[in-house]
Structure formats: C-alpha cells, structure tokens
Write an enzyme that holds these catalytic residues in place. Sequence first.
Site, PDB file in Angstrom:
ATOM      1  N   ASP A   1       0.822  -1.203   0.000  1.00 30.28           N
ATOM      2  CA  ASP A   1       0.000   0.000   0.000  1.00 30.28           C
ATOM      3  C   ASP A   1       0.859   1.257   0.000  1.00 30.28           C
ATOM      4  O   ASP A   1       2.028   1.233   0.365  1.00 30.28           O
ATOM      5  CB  ASP A   1      -0.917   0.020   1.233  1.00 30.28           C
ATOM      6  CG  ASP A   1      -0.120   0.044   2.531  1.00 30.28           C
ATOM      7  OD1 ASP A   1       0.818  -0.762   2.667  1.00 30.28           O
ATOM      8  OD2 ASP A   1      -0.416   0.887   3.399  1.00 30.28           O
ATOM      9  N   GLU A   2       0.252   2.332  -0.409  1.00 31.74           N
ATOM     10  CA  GLU A   2       0.806   3.686  -0.278  1.00 31.74           C
ATOM     11  C   GLU A   2       2.278   3.758  -0.700  1.00 31.74           C
ATOM     12  O   GLU A   2       3.147   4.182   0.058  1.00 31.74           O
ATOM     13  CB  GLU A   2       0.638   4.177   1.165  1.00 31.74           C
ATOM     14  CG  GLU A   2      -0.824   4.306   1.577  1.00 31.74           C
ATOM     15  CD  GLU A   2      -1.012   4.773   3.000  1.00 31.74           C
ATOM     16  OE1 GLU A   2      -1.990   5.500   3.258  1.00 31.74           O
ATOM     17  OE2 GLU A   2      -0.195   4.415   3.861  1.00 31.74           O
ATOM     18  N   CYS A   3       2.541   3.321  -1.923  1.00 29.82           N
ATOM     19  CA  CYS A   3       3.898   3.360  -2.451  1.00 29.82           C
ATOM     20  C   CYS A   3       4.008   4.491  -3.472  1.00 29.82           C
ATOM     21  O   CYS A   3       3.565   4.341  -4.624  1.00 29.82           O
ATOM     22  CB  CYS A   3       4.258   2.028  -3.115  1.00 29.82           C
ATOM     23  SG  CYS A   3       5.911   2.022  -3.852  1.00 29.82           S
TER      24      CYS A   3
END
Length: 555
Positions: free
Chosen positions: A337-339
Amino acid sequence: MKKTFFTLTLGVLLTTRLALAQTADYAILPKPARLDEQKGEFSVGSNLTLVLEKENADVRKLAESLAAQLKASAGISPKIKTGKGGSNSIYFDTEQSDKLGAEGYFLKVSPKQVVITAQEPKGFFYGMQSLLQLMPAEVFSPSVVSTVKWKVPACYIEDKPRYSYRGLHLDVGRHFFPVSFVKKYIDMIALHKMNTFHWHLTEDQGWRIEIKKYPKLTQLGSQRKETMAGRYGDNKYDGTPYGGFYTQDEIREVVRYAQSKYVTIIPEIEMPGHSMAVLTGYPELGSSADKIVPVATKWGVFDDVLFPREETFTFLQDVLTEVMDLFPGQYIHIGGDECPKKQWKESRFCQELMKREGLKDEHELQSYFIRRIDQFITAKGRRMIGWDEILEGGLSPNATVMSWRGTEGGIAAAKQKHDAIMTPGGFCYLDHYQADAKTQPIAIGGFTTLEKAYSYEPTPAELTPDEARHIIGVQGNVWTEYMRIPEYVEYMTFPRAIALAEVGWTEKDRKNVDDFKQRLELHKKRLDYLNLNYFGAPINGKFNYQWPKETAQKK
C-alpha cells in the site's frame, strides 16, 4: 381504548424485561447460530469431572485449561478422565457432522451434565468459550470468588462461524508493545472467537522483527531518534529516542501461545513502500546507495521506497525465508500500500526496466514487483496477502486482497475470482474516534461508533453467489500512531472489535444491535475481571493517553 393501550404497554414492558432477563442468562458474544433456552441449570461443584470421549492430546490440553480456570476462580479442582460422561460432568464428545465443520460445536447444558460436541479441537475450544460465558462472570477472576453460585443455565446450542477468516490487526511499527501485551491481545481475539492475528511488524518508523542475515534491520532500523508528540499538524516532537524489536525466540514464543488459542498469526513485511527503516541500514536497496535515509520520525507516506533491483529481490527473499520459518500459517502479508512512484519515475534504471518488461507505467512496475514476490511465496507453499493497492497495474495470480480503501478492492478481487478480506476504513479502522473528539484522547481522525462497526455487512450485495464465496472474512485494524501505551490500544480496540467479531461469526439475519449491546453490558463484567481497559471501563481514568506536554519540542 385507554385500557387497551395500558394492557399493550404493560405487555411490551413485560416482554422487554423477560428478554433482558434471558439475555442476562445467555449473554454469549458473538451470538450463536442457534440457541434454545431450556429449564433448569447445571451446578459446577467440587465433584465435577471433565471427561474426554477418547484420548486426544489437544482436547486434553483444553480440559486442563478449563480445570485451571475453575480452580483459579471457583476454587474447585475437577478431575480429568477418558470414557463415558455421567452426572456432574463436562463431556467432550467427538462427532463427525455436516453441521459442525472444523470450527463448529454443539453445546448441551442440562441439570445432569454439560456436553460439548465437535469434530476438531478448535471446535471444542469455541464451545468452551461459550460455556465460560454461560457461567458467572467471576469465572474470569484471577482469584477465588466464594460468594457466587456456580451455575450454568440449561440450553442447547448449535454454532459455527459465518466466515472462515475473522481477524484483528495490530501495528507495532509506529509504537512497540511487549510480548506480554501481545499475548493479552491474542487472549481477547480468542475469547471472541476470532481466529487470526495480523501482526504489522515493519514500518517507516520502525522494523520490529529480528532477521539473522541482516542484523542492521534491528541494529539501526528498529530505532528512531524521536517521535511526533501531539497532533500531526502541531509538528512537535518529544526529543526522545524510541525503539524495540522482537527476537526470533520471542516470535516463536508468541506463535506457540497463539496456537494454543487456535489463533493463526499473519506477519506483515511492508514492501515496496513504508520501508524507510530498511533503507536506513541498506540504502542500496533504494534510489541510491549513497543516500542517508533515517528511520522516519513523522507519520505519513514517504518517497523513499524499495527499488525493483535483483539485489532487492534477493534481500526480500532472504527476509521472507526467515519469516516463513517463524510463522507456520499459510498467509504472508506483503503490504503493497501507499507506495509513491516519484523516485521510480525519476530513475533511469526503473524506466529502462519498464521498457524491457513492456510495462506501460509505474503502477504496472509495482505489479511486476508484487508478482515477483508472489512467485517466491507461492513456490514456498504459502499464500500472499496485500492491501488493495496491489490491484493497480494488474493483480498477481495467487494474491488475496485486503480491501481497506472502501469495498471496491474486495469487489474487484472477488469478480476476478481472488479471495478478499474486507476491512474498509469507515467501519473497521479502530484508530478512529468512537465518541465526540472533544471528549476523547487524541486519535488519527475519522468517526466510527460501536453501532457503525456492528452494522457492517462484509459481503457486497452486487456480487453473484459464485463471486461472494471469495469474500472470506472481515478484520479490524489498529494503527498506533497515537497509541503510546497498551492501555490506549485496549481503549480504542474494545468493544468495537467485539462488534466486528460478531459481524464475522454470526449470520446477518441473527444480528440485532440492541440485543448485542444488552449482551455487551453483561460481558463488560467479564472484561473487568480480565483487567481490560475498554472504552467506558472503570479503569479508564488511571492512564495518561496524551503525550507528556513537557517533552514536546517545536520543530
């Protein structure tokens, strides 16, 4: 007319009182699939015997744990034997039945004896949790209570879970919690018939698991120079170094403990984002070997991420090999997530890799990254879970999706015939405020009441029956940016996690929020004996939830 109205009102009041009285006798959480109330009660006395229908080491351990609990709270020491159950006995009866399944049980309480019937030890375990909840709340007391009548109301229960996956998550990257608390957390998972502990072990703000081959992960990555103090927007810090990690021996200890409670632990090793604690010790795995990347002290999302180099994949395979040796469960969570893609967009290496592999954008590059990891995990005989961002750029062939940004990720996964676990932020994020923020210690934001958590329906209506079977369960998530101490984790997690436990266990047509809240009020007495600092607990006022103001420094 007035007489009729009075009669109706009196009837409603009497019915309500009767329902409350029945709830008091049968306050089981989560609610069983079927419960038939019967007359009479079983007396738990000094002549009690625990009888195993046939010898089974795991079932014997359950009987021994029940005997130990009764000795501690009621002062009685029941004998354990194998054979036929008789009067004044709790009988563990093994039976193969289509109604049971691996986690199901029958529980029959009569004035003569108690019979728990199951196919497998975990079914006996869940039957035992229900039996304990039928006993006086004092059964959870750590010391003998002699003023209680140790009775169990007569009833017949048939029960099994709605979903196979019923989880609770804990982030130890932002704040680290000792093994003793992790075990207590597992106790609460097991008591409420959840079966999975999702252990979020790595973050930008701290790497929390010992990896023998890469000692700098804990030597450097487990320590940050300070921590945010107060609200994010205040931009204040406490000026105090912070750290901690679990040794591999401690991990094994926790895994063994969870197994004794029929809880599977899913470890999470974040990649390719949320990896600054990795890059602190091994910067060559990121944008530049020469870049100094400190362990993050601020909350949020950062541009420094792992790069899809062969050296990175070798590193991650080595790490995951050690992780898989510690955790025997089928699932390995890889985050995903959230890369942020900024550094990949600016990297000649990444752009050339995309051309060589025929990837149209950085989202597909992330999918390439995740597929490489999925192939490795699958080759090891395990299954990969990732947050719903792993859908971007194409879903890896064997992936299970954990849907947190609403329900869309779970729906998309199910339509592609991939399993999905539902954990949308609006219902399942237990770091959100649960009451008026003006009255509460600091939290990350949001607003999720007990009632809202309980109202969640994990299986989206738009799925066909064939697609719906891929929704395998539900999970509550506990992110700990603002939870410095174990008691604050408890305060935020419970009782909302208990509501989600009933969402995961009980068929939706059996659920009723008012009935749930009535049972919960009685259940709270049990939680008090267990010294749990749930929202509204008598011990709430004992703890300092806010960051000490005198240590906060303006940056």
